[in-house]
Design a protein around this motif. Structure first.
Motif, mmCIF file in Angstrom:
data_model
loop_
_atom_site.group_PDB
_atom_site.id
_atom_site.type_symbol
_atom_site.label_atom_id
_atom_site.label_comp_id
_atom_site.label_asym_id
_atom_site.label_seq_id
_atom_site.Cartn_x
_atom_site.Cartn_y
_atom_site.Cartn_z
ATOM 1 N N ALA A 113 0.854 -1.185 0.000
ATOM 2 C CA ALA A 113 0.000 0.000 0.000
ATOM 3 C C ALA A 113 0.889 1.234 0.000
ATOM 4 C CB ALA A 113 -0.920 0.011 1.219
ATOM 5 N N ALA A 114 0.573 2.164 -0.864
ATOM 6 C CA ALA A 114 1.263 3.457 -0.903
ATOM 7 C C ALA A 114 0.279 4.500 -0.393
ATOM 8 C CB ALA A 114 1.704 3.790 -2.319
ATOM 9 N N VAL A 115 0.770 5.372 0.461
ATOM 10 C CA VAL A 115 -0.066 6.423 1.035
ATOM 11 C C VAL A 115 0.480 7.775 0.587
ATOM 12 C CG1 VAL A 115 -0.871 7.489 3.173
ATOM 13 C CG2 VAL A 115 -0.626 4.991 3.039
ATOM 14 N N LYS A 151 3.487 9.003 9.015
ATOM 15 C CA LYS A 151 4.133 8.224 10.089
ATOM 16 C C LYS A 151 3.222 7.108 10.593
ATOM 17 C CE LYS A 151 7.798 11.015 11.564
ATOM 18 N NZ LYS A 151 8.941 10.528 10.900
ATOM 19 N N ILE A 152 1.955 7.424 10.837
ATOM 20 C CA ILE A 152 0.997 6.422 11.320
ATOM 21 C C ILE A 152 0.812 5.321 10.277
ATOM 22 C CG2 ILE A 152 -1.433 6.034 11.933
ATOM 23 C CD1 ILE A 152 0.102 7.372 14.176
ATOM 24 N N SER A 153 0.768 5.684 9.016
ATOM 25 C CA SER A 153 0.596 4.702 7.939
ATOM 26 C C SER A 153 1.741 3.704 7.923
ATOM 27 C CB SER A 153 0.511 5.405 6.584
ATOM 28 O OG SER A 153 -0.590 6.260 6.534
ATOM 29 N N GLU A 154 2.965 4.196 7.988
ATOM 30 C CA GLU A 154 4.115 3.292 7.968
ATOM 31 C C GLU A 154 4.190 2.455 9.235
ATOM 32 O OE1 GLU A 154 7.522 5.669 6.743
ATOM 33 O OE2 GLU A 154 6.927 5.422 4.645
ATOM 34 N N LYS A 199 4.180 2.176 2.436
ATOM 35 C CA LYS A 199 5.174 3.234 2.277
ATOM 36 C C LYS A 199 4.445 4.544 2.012
ATOM 37 C CE LYS A 199 9.412 4.502 0.001
ATOM 38 N NZ LYS A 199 10.554 4.112 -0.753
ATOM 39 N N ALA A 200 4.884 5.600 2.690
ATOM 40 C CA ALA A 200 4.246 6.909 2.552
ATOM 41 C C ALA A 200 5.039 7.820 1.631
ATOM 42 C CB ALA A 200 4.101 7.553 3.931
#
Length: 121
Positions: free
Chosen positions: A79-81, A90-93, A105-106
């Motif tokens: 998933a790419a954010v 930061k929360i996504s990773e 990865k953001a």
């Protein structure tokens, strides 16, 4: 707003903006499950635009559907954010580190091409 679009056989593009309430969260989760039925080893591209934390009621809806969401998330490997909000990246990773089998990865929103290339790589 929450919009989900199928891109090819193995990818969902998801756009999120604003603050979701319980009704919107229910619709969003249903749309994710419906549009991912045939996906295996999939990819997701999240475009997060001016995002705000969901309402407490929306979080309650999400928590009540954890078993279905676990089945959903197992369909995806990457998933790419895309976000310009540092805390969202930061929360996504961090989520990616906690979910087995899913790498997140953001990227900055202006780096969409790099995010798409990473998804395909």
């Amino acid at each position: 707003m929450f919009r989900v679009e199928n891109v090819g056989d193995d990818r969902l593009d998801i756009t999120i903006s604003g603050k979701l309430d319980a009704a919107e969260m229910r619709l969003a989760l249903d749309e994710l499950r419906t549009k991912s039925v045939r996906i295996e080893a999939g990819k997701m591209l999240f475009d997060v635009v001016d995002y705000h934390l969901p309402s407490f009621a929306a979080i309650g809806v999400e928590l009540s559907q954890i078993p279905g969401m676990i089945r959903f998330i197992r369909k995806f490997q990457r998933a790419a954010v895309l976000s310009d909000q540092q805390w969202v990246k930061k929360i996504s990773e961090l989520e990616g580190a906690l979910i087995p089998g899913l790498t997140i990865k953001a990227f900055n929103r202006e780096d969409r091409e790099a995010a798409e290339a990473w998804l395909e790589g």
